[in-house]
Design an enzyme around this catalytic site. Structure first.
Site, short mmCIF file in Angstrom:
data_model
loop_
_atom_site.label_atom_id
_atom_site.label_comp_id
_atom_site.label_asym_id
_atom_site.label_seq_id
_atom_site.Cartn_x
_atom_site.Cartn_y
_atom_site.Cartn_z
N TRP A 181 0.86 -1.18 0.00
CA TRP A 181 0.00 0.00 0.00
C TRP A 181 0.89 1.23 0.00
O TRP A 181 1.79 1.35 0.83
CB TRP A 181 -0.94 0.05 1.21
CG TRP A 181 -1.61 1.40 1.26
CD1 TRP A 181 -2.60 1.83 0.43
CD2 TRP A 181 -1.29 2.49 2.13
NE1 TRP A 181 -2.91 3.13 0.73
CE2 TRP A 181 -2.14 3.57 1.76
CE3 TRP A 181 -0.39 2.68 3.17
CZ2 TRP A 181 -2.09 4.81 2.40
CZ3 TRP A 181 -0.33 3.91 3.80
CH2 TRP A 181 -1.19 4.96 3.43
N GLU A 222 -2.90 -3.05 -2.62
CA GLU A 222 -4.06 -2.49 -1.91
C GLU A 222 -4.42 -1.10 -2.44
O GLU A 222 -3.61 -0.17 -2.36
CB GLU A 222 -3.74 -2.40 -0.41
CG GLU A 222 -4.87 -1.81 0.42
CD GLU A 222 -4.54 -1.72 1.91
OE1 GLU A 222 -3.39 -2.02 2.29
OE2 GLU A 222 -5.44 -1.34 2.68
N LYS A 224 -6.94 2.43 -2.63
CA LYS A 224 -7.57 3.31 -1.65
C LYS A 224 -8.33 4.40 -2.38
O LYS A 224 -8.01 4.76 -3.51
CB LYS A 224 -6.48 3.91 -0.75
CG LYS A 224 -7.01 4.67 0.43
CD LYS A 224 -5.91 4.89 1.46
CE LYS A 224 -6.38 5.81 2.58
NZ LYS A 224 -5.44 5.87 3.69
N ASP A 255 -9.61 -3.33 1.30
CA ASP A 255 -9.73 -2.79 2.66
C ASP A 255 -11.14 -2.22 2.79
O ASP A 255 -11.57 -1.42 1.95
CB ASP A 255 -8.66 -1.71 2.86
CG ASP A 255 -8.65 -1.13 4.26
OD1 ASP A 255 -9.71 -0.67 4.72
OD2 ASP A 255 -7.58 -1.10 4.90
N HIS A 258 -11.76 1.52 2.29
CA HIS A 258 -11.19 2.19 1.12
C HIS A 258 -12.15 2.37 -0.04
O HIS A 258 -11.74 2.42 -1.20
CB HIS A 258 -9.93 1.44 0.66
CG HIS A 258 -8.79 1.59 1.62
ND1 HIS A 258 -7.52 1.18 1.36
CD2 HIS A 258 -8.75 2.13 2.88
CE1 HIS A 258 -6.72 1.45 2.39
NE2 HIS A 258 -7.46 2.01 3.33
N HIS A 282 -8.51 -6.50 4.19
CA HIS A 282 -8.18 -5.70 5.35
C HIS A 282 -9.52 -5.39 6.00
O HIS A 282 -10.23 -4.48 5.58
CB HIS A 282 -7.44 -4.42 4.97
CG HIS A 282 -5.96 -4.60 4.93
ND1 HIS A 282 -5.07 -3.57 4.78
CD2 HIS A 282 -5.21 -5.73 5.08
CE1 HIS A 282 -3.83 -4.06 4.80
NE2 HIS A 282 -3.89 -5.36 4.98
N ASP A 290 -12.34 6.67 6.28
CA ASP A 290 -11.47 5.51 6.54
C ASP A 290 -10.85 5.62 7.92
O ASP A 290 -9.64 5.78 8.07
CB ASP A 290 -10.40 5.48 5.44
CG ASP A 290 -9.46 4.30 5.58
OD1 ASP A 290 -9.88 3.28 6.16
OD2 ASP A 290 -8.31 4.40 5.11
N ASP A 292 -10.64 3.51 10.47
CA ASP A 292 -9.98 2.35 11.07
C ASP A 292 -10.40 2.08 12.51
O ASP A 292 -9.56 1.87 13.39
CB ASP A 292 -8.45 2.50 10.96
CG ASP A 292 -7.97 2.35 9.52
OD1 ASP A 292 -8.11 1.26 8.96
OD2 ASP A 292 -7.46 3.34 8.95
N ASP A 322 -7.25 -4.57 9.82
CA ASP A 322 -6.57 -3.28 9.70
C ASP A 322 -7.38 -2.20 10.42
O ASP A 322 -8.27 -1.59 9.83
CB ASP A 322 -6.36 -2.92 8.22
CG ASP A 322 -5.51 -1.66 8.06
OD1 ASP A 322 -5.00 -1.15 9.07
OD2 ASP A 322 -5.35 -1.20 6.91
C1 RNT Z 1 -3.88 2.61 4.76
C2 RNT Z 1 -3.99 1.16 4.45
C3 RNT Z 1 -2.86 0.30 4.95
C4 RNT Z 1 -2.40 0.67 6.35
C5 RNT Z 1 -1.39 -0.29 6.94
C6 RNT Z 1 -0.77 0.24 8.17
O1 RNT Z 1 -5.02 3.30 4.48
O2 RNT Z 1 -5.21 0.67 4.90
O3 RNT Z 1 -3.22 -1.02 4.87
O4 RNT Z 1 -3.47 0.81 7.22
O5 RNT Z 1 -0.49 -0.63 5.98
ZN ZN Z 2 -5.48 -1.46 4.79
#
Ligand code: RNT
Ligand code: ZN
Length: 414
Positions: A181, A222, A224, A255, A258, A282, A290, A292, A322
């Site tokens: 990523w 990955e 986003k 993810d 994302h 993720h 996003d 998390d 994640d």
């Molecule tokens: C960032 C991505 C990525 C990170 C990690 C720490 O938006 O989701 O995966 O969260 O690599």
């Molecule tokens: Zn991620």
């Protein structure tokens, strides 16, 4: 066997569901637990600085792991509260060495304490290059930077990470996923998106030039949507990486944070699986963006697990988590998130899948809806409690004691 499990077993049997088969299936699914929840995505490079690239843990709950030993102790505790054998997902910035190698100088030996520990704990390992929290990422451009010297630096970092991951996979006898990523993007509207995307593609191609056996390494990319500070364009967007993964045969990482908030990531699984062989998840919880957050046992997670099971995608999907919340006990965050992922999978395994599919194929949408809604009330909790008991892990309110005691033991960390 407890009385409540025995009753639950009978009730599921009335639905045509075998709880023992479901428990067996659940025990075969490893979850790749992200190391970065334990220290707010800080890493151990002995440099200060924030993660950048539009990601940041917020909160200042006491107990952040300050070094690899503390992080491993926290993980050991977290894993003791989670049924089953799992994996640890390591970021390159979590190296464990007295040296201070630059990112383009890292080697396998900087990670051997992690590998030894993982072997000892019976854990698999996954890996990620760290393309953020670094002076050479301050422009929010890495592999797509217009400056070739900066691109080369990051290409070398990524290349080394693939070698390290493959060596880890070889040593532990279980293929390591190496997930790419990059934060690359643009705060304001760019005028040459094409050039940025061409540079990213060329850098990735150079990074991926060496091939490794699939038994050692699985490359993943990955995408986003946007990040803080890079709102107008992400170079590695979903379409960019979907196409890249199809053309190059890498795994595609989805993810859950994302995408646009009304998109269903669960719905995407069967669609991308038409063209992409390996998937990486993720699992995360975006709140308005996003963000998390720790994953909850909510509709998004249940839908995701159900798609994985009903579309038979588990054999070619690696499930990683994640999220990073620094406002609560970090070890509790891991335990809650991993257990929720497992609970969602268990519920999917306990659904009368064949019956529901037959109704749908026969266009009986009424009966399908009756059954999916009635199936919400069967006693999943008793089956989950049985699973925890067999793995000698707590369930229900009993889990709180251990979590609180552990948190109290780390709260004095500075
Ligand atoms: C960032 C991505 C990525 C990170 C990690 C720490 O938006 O989701 O995966 O969260 O690599
Ligand atoms: Zn991620």
């Amino acid at each position: 066997m407890t009385k409540s499990y025995d009753l639950a077993r009978q009730e599921f049997a009335d639905w045509g569901v075998d709880t023992e088969a479901a428990l067996r299936a659940l025990s075969w699914v490893p979850i790749s637990v992200h190391c970065w929840q334990g220290d707010d995505v800080g890493g151990f490079e002995r440099k200060s600085g924030t993660s950048g690239g539009g990601i940041q843990a917020t909160g200042n709950h006491p107990g952040r792991a300050r070094n690899p030993d503390e992080l491993r102790a926290d993980l050991e505790f977290a894993f003791s509260q989670i049924p089953g054998k799992h994996r640890l997902n390591l970021h390159a910035c979590y190296l464990d060495t007295a040296e201070q190698p630059e990112r383009d100088q890292i080697e396998y030996r900087h990670f051997t304490p992690w590998v030894d520990w993982a072997r000892d704990q019976g854990l698999g390992l996954d890996f990620n290059p760290t393309f953020f929290a670094h002076a050479k990422a301050d422009d929010n451009l890495t592999l797509s930077h217009p400056d070739a010297a900066i691109r080369d630096f990051w290409i070398e970092h990524g290349r080394r990470c693939r070698e390290i991951a493959a060596q880890i996979g070889r040593d532990l006898g279980s293929a390591a996923v190496n997930n790419i990523w990059v934060p690359d993007g643009s705060k304001d509207t760019p005028v040459d998106r094409m050039a940025a995307r061409r540079r990213l593609e060329a850098s990735l191609d150079t990074m991926f030039a060496d091939s490794f056996p699939r038994t050692e390494l699985i490359d993943a990319v990955e995408a986003k949507l946007f990040g803080i500070g890079v709102e107008s364009m992400t170079v590695g967007s979903h379409e960019f990486y979907l196409g890249y993964a199809i053309r190059k045969g890498t795994a595609l990482c989805l993810d859950m944070g994302h995408f646009h908030p009304t998109e269903s990531v669960a719905d995407k699984l069967s669609a991308v699986a038409m063209s992409v062989q390996d998937l990486l998840l993720h699992v995360s919880r975006p709140v308005r963006w996003d963000s998390d957050h720790v994953v909850l046992l909510n509709d998004d997670l249940l839908a995701m697990a159900q798609e994985l099971v009903f579309a038979d995608l588990l054999p070619r999907t690696r499930i990683g988590l994640d999220f990073f919340d620094a406002t609560i006990s970090r070890t509790a965050a891991w335990v809650i998130g991993v257990r929720n992922m497992q609970k969602a999978l268990l519920r999917a395994f306990l659904m009368p899948q064949a019956r529901l599919k037959a109704l749908e194929h026969g266009l009986d949408f009424t009966a399908r809806l009756v059954l999916t809604e009635e199936a919400r009330d069967v006693p999943y909790g008793a089956v989950w409690a049985e699973h925890c008991a067999r793995a000698d892990t707590p369930a229900g309110v009993a889990i709180l004691n251990g979590l609180q005691t552990y948190q109290a033991s780390v709260a004095a960390r500075g």
